[in-house]
Write a protein that holds these residues in place. Structure first.
Motif, PDB file in Angstrom:
ATOM      1  N   PRO A  56      -7.177  -1.094   3.942  1.00 45.43           N
ATOM      2  CA  PRO A  56      -6.139  -0.201   4.998  1.00 45.43           C
ATOM      3  C   PRO A  56      -5.263  -0.893   5.616  1.00 45.43           C
ATOM      4  O   PRO A  56      -5.698  -2.117   6.063  1.00 45.43           O
ATOM      5  CB  PRO A  56      -7.433   0.520   5.720  1.00 45.43           C
ATOM      6  N   THR A  57      -4.123  -0.617   5.745  1.00 44.78           N
ATOM      7  CA  THR A  57      -3.088  -1.327   6.438  1.00 44.78           C
ATOM      8  C   THR A  57      -2.895  -0.763   7.961  1.00 44.78           C
ATOM      9  O   THR A  57      -3.654   0.260   8.243  1.00 44.78           O
ATOM     10  CB  THR A  57      -1.790  -1.078   5.834  1.00 44.78           C
ATOM     11  N   ARG A  58      -2.734  -1.864   8.681  1.00 44.43           N
ATOM     12  CA  ARG A  58      -2.636  -1.340  10.437  1.00 44.43           C
ATOM     13  C   ARG A  58      -1.473  -0.389  10.498  1.00 44.43           C
ATOM     14  O   ARG A  58      -1.663   0.714  10.963  1.00 44.43           O
ATOM     15  CB  ARG A  58      -2.435  -2.598  11.076  1.00 44.43           C
ATOM     16  N   ARG A  59      -0.171  -0.828   9.823  1.00 39.92           N
ATOM     17  CA  ARG A  59       0.934   0.030   9.675  1.00 39.92           C
ATOM     18  C   ARG A  59       1.656  -0.583   8.707  1.00 39.92           C
ATOM     19  O   ARG A  59       1.926  -1.688   8.586  1.00 39.92           O
ATOM     20  CB  ARG A  59       1.661  -0.370  11.249  1.00 39.92           C
ATOM     21  N   SER A  60       2.144   0.627   7.854  1.00 37.88           N
ATOM     22  CA  SER A  60       2.923   0.227   6.636  1.00 37.88           C
ATOM     23  C   SER A  60       4.120  -0.208   6.944  1.00 37.88           C
ATOM     24  O   SER A  60       4.810   0.556   7.714  1.00 37.88           O
ATOM     25  CB  SER A  60       2.995   1.241   5.713  1.00 37.88           C
TER      26      SER A  60
ATOM     27  N   CYS B 197      -8.678  -6.870   6.447  1.00 36.94           N
ATOM     28  CA  CYS B 197      -8.009  -8.008   6.799  1.00 36.94           C
ATOM     29  C   CYS B 197      -6.333  -7.618   7.366  1.00 36.94           C
ATOM     30  O   CYS B 197      -5.912  -8.435   8.250  1.00 36.94           O
ATOM     31  CB  CYS B 197      -7.677  -8.957   5.530  1.00 36.94           C
ATOM     32  N   GLU B 198      -5.948  -6.632   6.669  1.00 40.63           N
ATOM     33  CA  GLU B 198      -4.678  -6.320   7.480  1.00 40.63           C
ATOM     34  C   GLU B 198      -4.816  -5.364   8.828  1.00 40.63           C
ATOM     35  O   GLU B 198      -3.857  -5.475   9.557  1.00 40.63           O
ATOM     36  CB  GLU B 198      -3.894  -5.108   6.309  1.00 40.63           C
ATOM     37  N   LEU B 199      -5.899  -4.879   9.022  1.00 44.75           N
ATOM     38  CA  LEU B 199      -6.159  -4.038  10.233  1.00 44.75           C
ATOM     39  C   LEU B 199      -6.279  -5.078  11.354  1.00 44.75           C
ATOM     40  O   LEU B 199      -6.144  -5.003  12.554  1.00 44.75           O
ATOM     41  CB  LEU B 199      -7.630  -3.221  10.174  1.00 44.75           C
ATOM     42  N   ARG B 200      -6.662  -6.298  10.839  1.00 41.85           N
ATOM     43  CA  ARG B 200      -6.968  -7.315  11.882  1.00 41.85           C
ATOM     44  C   ARG B 200      -5.735  -8.241  12.161  1.00 41.85           C
ATOM     45  O   ARG B 200      -5.493  -8.855  13.246  1.00 41.85           O
ATOM     46  CB  ARG B 200      -7.843  -8.508  11.478  1.00 41.85           C
ATOM     47  N   ARG B 201      -4.664  -7.980  11.385  1.00 39.05           N
ATOM     48  CA  ARG B 201      -3.436  -8.759  11.658  1.00 39.05           C
ATOM     49  C   ARG B 201      -2.592  -8.066  12.442  1.00 39.05           C
ATOM     50  O   ARG B 201      -2.508  -6.859  12.488  1.00 39.05           O
ATOM     51  CB  ARG B 201      -2.788  -9.060  10.069  1.00 39.05           C
ATOM     52  N   ARG B 202      -1.774  -8.921  13.089  1.00 44.44           N
ATOM     53  CA  ARG B 202      -0.584  -8.419  13.884  1.00 44.44           C
ATOM     54  C   ARG B 202       0.415  -7.654  13.108  1.00 44.44           C
ATOM     55  O   ARG B 202       0.588  -8.229  12.275  1.00 44.44           O
ATOM     56  CB  ARG B 202      -0.082  -9.521  15.114  1.00 44.44           C
ATOM     57  N   ASP B 203       1.269  -6.841  13.705  1.00 45.98           N
ATOM     58  CA  ASP B 203       2.687  -6.337  12.663  1.00 45.98           C
ATOM     59  C   ASP B 203       3.525  -7.462  12.870  1.00 45.98           C
ATOM     60  O   ASP B 203       3.511  -8.202  13.746  1.00 45.98           O
ATOM     61  CB  ASP B 203       3.122  -5.215  13.671  1.00 45.98           C
ATOM     62  N   PRO B 204       4.399  -7.456  11.835  1.00 44.04           N
ATOM     63  CA  PRO B 204       4.272  -6.549  10.606  1.00 44.04           C
ATOM     64  C   PRO B 204       3.372  -7.416   9.657  1.00 44.04           C
ATOM     65  O   PRO B 204       3.290  -8.712   9.546  1.00 44.04           O
ATOM     66  CB  PRO B 204       5.855  -6.681  10.097  1.00 44.04           C
TER      67      PRO B 204
ATOM     68  N   TYR C 127       2.577  -8.052   5.748  1.00 42.05           N
ATOM     69  CA  TYR C 127       3.190  -7.980   4.211  1.00 42.05           C
ATOM     70  C   TYR C 127       2.205  -8.013   3.318  1.00 42.05           C
ATOM     71  O   TYR C 127       1.285  -8.877   3.331  1.00 42.05           O
ATOM     72  CB  TYR C 127       4.242  -8.961   4.273  1.00 42.05           C
ATOM     73  N   THR C 128       2.481  -7.475   2.226  1.00 44.46           N
ATOM     74  CA  THR C 128       1.642  -7.696   1.066  1.00 44.46           C
ATOM     75  C   THR C 128       1.534  -8.968   0.515  1.00 44.46           C
ATOM     76  O   THR C 128       0.428  -9.555   0.220  1.00 44.46           O
ATOM     77  CB  THR C 128       2.306  -6.762  -0.091  1.00 44.46           C
ATOM     78  N   LEU C 129       2.579  -9.725   0.710  1.00 38.91           N
ATOM     79  CA  LEU C 129       2.599 -11.201   0.276  1.00 38.91           C
ATOM     80  C   LEU C 129       1.219 -11.970   0.931  1.00 38.91           C
ATOM     81  O   LEU C 129       0.859 -12.813   0.494  1.00 38.91           O
ATOM     82  CB  LEU C 129       3.753 -11.625   0.421  1.00 38.91           C
ATOM     83  N   ASP C 130       1.229 -11.719   2.649  1.00 37.01           N
ATOM     84  CA  ASP C 130       0.190 -12.369   3.133  1.00 37.01           C
ATOM     85  C   ASP C 130      -1.061 -12.061   2.527  1.00 37.01           C
ATOM     86  O   ASP C 130      -1.985 -13.021   2.613  1.00 37.01           O
ATOM     87  CB  ASP C 130       0.235 -11.937   4.722  1.00 37.01           C
ATOM     88  N   THR C 131      -1.257 -10.674   2.579  1.00 36.28           N
ATOM     89  CA  THR C 131      -2.478 -10.324   1.969  1.00 36.28           C
ATOM     90  C   THR C 131      -2.927 -11.002   0.540  1.00 36.28           C
ATOM     91  O   THR C 131      -4.136 -11.374   0.335  1.00 36.28           O
ATOM     92  CB  THR C 131      -2.529  -8.800   1.891  1.00 36.28           C
ATOM     93  N   ILE C 132      -1.997 -11.194  -0.326  1.00 36.35           N
ATOM     94  CA  ILE C 132      -2.051 -11.646  -1.730  1.00 36.35           C
ATOM     95  C   ILE C 132      -2.584 -13.294  -1.522  1.00 36.35           C
ATOM     96  O   ILE C 132      -3.512 -13.689  -2.081  1.00 36.35           O
ATOM     97  CB  ILE C 132      -0.887 -11.557  -2.486  1.00 36.35           C
ATOM     98  N   ARG C 133      -1.675 -14.002  -0.737  1.00 37.17           N
ATOM     99  CA  ARG C 133      -1.999 -15.124  -0.104  1.00 37.17           C
ATOM    100  C   ARG C 133      -3.676 -15.522   0.201  1.00 37.17           C
ATOM    101  O   ARG C 133      -4.424 -16.255  -0.142  1.00 37.17           O
ATOM    102  CB  ARG C 133      -1.103 -15.694   0.662  1.00 37.17           C
TER     103      ARG C 133
END
Ligand code: ATP
Length: 214
Positions: free
Chosen positions: A39-43, A76-83, A85-91
Motif C-alpha cells: 500500500p502506498t502512502r500517496r500515489s 515500506c511505502e507507508l513509512r516513507r515520506r512523499d514522494p 517512487y516505485t524505483l525506490d521500492t524496487i531498490r
C-alpha cells in the motif's frame, strides 16, 4: 532458478475482489513464490490523497490475505515520506533479497497510458519486469502510444510481460461511493474486509477520516 517475487503496489483504499483475483492469477502465471502487496502512502500518479489512513488500508489487506501463505503485505511505502517512487521500492526489495530474486511489478491496464511518465521508468524496467494485467473497462493493453517515449525495445518488453488476468469490474472508488451512500458492498470486498469497514466506520461519512494519515 532465482526466486520470483511479485510486487503489487496501489492505494488499496480499500482492497477489493478485483485486486485479489488478479493477484492470485498473476502469482500462478508468473510461477512466483511470493506476492507482496504494497500500500502506498500517496500515489505520485493520483491527484488525491487516500481516504482511509495507511494503518487501516494495511489492516484490510492483512485480512484479505490471512491464511494465504504466498501473500504478504509490506508497509515500506507507508513509512516513507512523499514522494514515494516505485524505483525506490524496487531498490529496497532488491537489497532485501540480496539481488538474488527476480522482481515483478504488477499494474492494471489503466496505468498503461502514464507509464512513460513514471519516475526513471527505464531504470525501473532494467531492475524489474513491469507486468500489465487486464482490467475490466479498459482496452487490452496496447503500448503503441508509448513508442515515442520509450522506444521499440521497451515497448516489446512490456508487451511480452502482459498477464491475461480475469476481468473483474470493481474499483475502490466505486466501493467508496457506494459506502458513502450507505449501500452494501458485500461481494465486492472479502467478508473480513467488509466487517472491518463497518467496525471502523470507514468511508461512510461525508466528512470522513482525515485523508492520507498513517
Ligand atoms: P480507485 O478506484 O480509487 O482509483 P483502484 O480500484 O484502481 O482504485 P488501486 O488501489 O488504485 O485500486 O489499484 C492498485 C493496482 O491494482 C493498480 O495497478 C490498478 O490498475 C490495479 N487494479 C485495481 N482494480 C483492478 C481490477 N478490478 N482489475 C485489475 N487490476 C486492478
Amino acid at each position: 532458478m532465482k526466486q520470483r517475487v511479485a510486487l503489487f503496489g496501489g492505494t488499496f483504499d480499500p482492497i477489493h475482489v478485483g485486486h485479489t483475483t488478479v493477484a492470485e492469477h498473476a502469482l500462478c502465471s508468473l510461477e512466483a513464490q511470493t506476492l507482496v502487496y504494497i500500500p502506498t502512502r500517496r500515489s505520485p500518479h493520483k491527484q488525491v490523497f487516500p481516504v482511509a489512513a495507511g494503518r487501516h488500508r494495511k489492516a484490510m489487506i492483512e485480512l484479505a490475505v490471512a491464511g494465504k501463505e504466498d501473500f504478504e503485505v509490506s508497509d515500506c511505502e507507508l513509512r516513507r515520506r512523499d514522494p514515494s517512487y516505485t524505483l525506490d521500492t524496487i531498490r529496497q526489495f532488491d537489497r532485501k533479497y540480496n539481488s538474488k530474486a527476480e522482481l515483478f511489478w504488477l499494474v492494471g491496464a489503466d496505468v498503461v497510458r502514464d507509464l512513460d511518465r513514471w519516475y526513471r521508468v527505464e531504470e525501473l524496467m532494467d531492475r524489474c519486469t513491469i507486468c500489465v494485467m487486464f482490467r475490466a473497462g479498459y482496452p487490452r493493453p496496447d503500448f503503441s502510444g508509448l513508442l515515442a517515449g520509450l522506444g521499440t525495445e521497451r515497448v516489446e518488453q512490456l508487451a511480452r510481460a502482459v498477464i491475461e488476468t480475469p476481468l473483474v469490474d470493481i474499483s475502490s472508488s466505486e466501493i467508496r461511493a457506494r459506502l458513502a451512500q450507505g449501500q452494501d458492498v458485500s461481494g465486492l470486498v472479502s467478508p473480513q474486509v467488509w466487517e472491518y469497514i463497518r467496525k471502523n466506520n470507514l468511508y461512510m461519512l461525508e466528512n470522513g477520516p482525515v485523508r492520507g494519515g498513517f
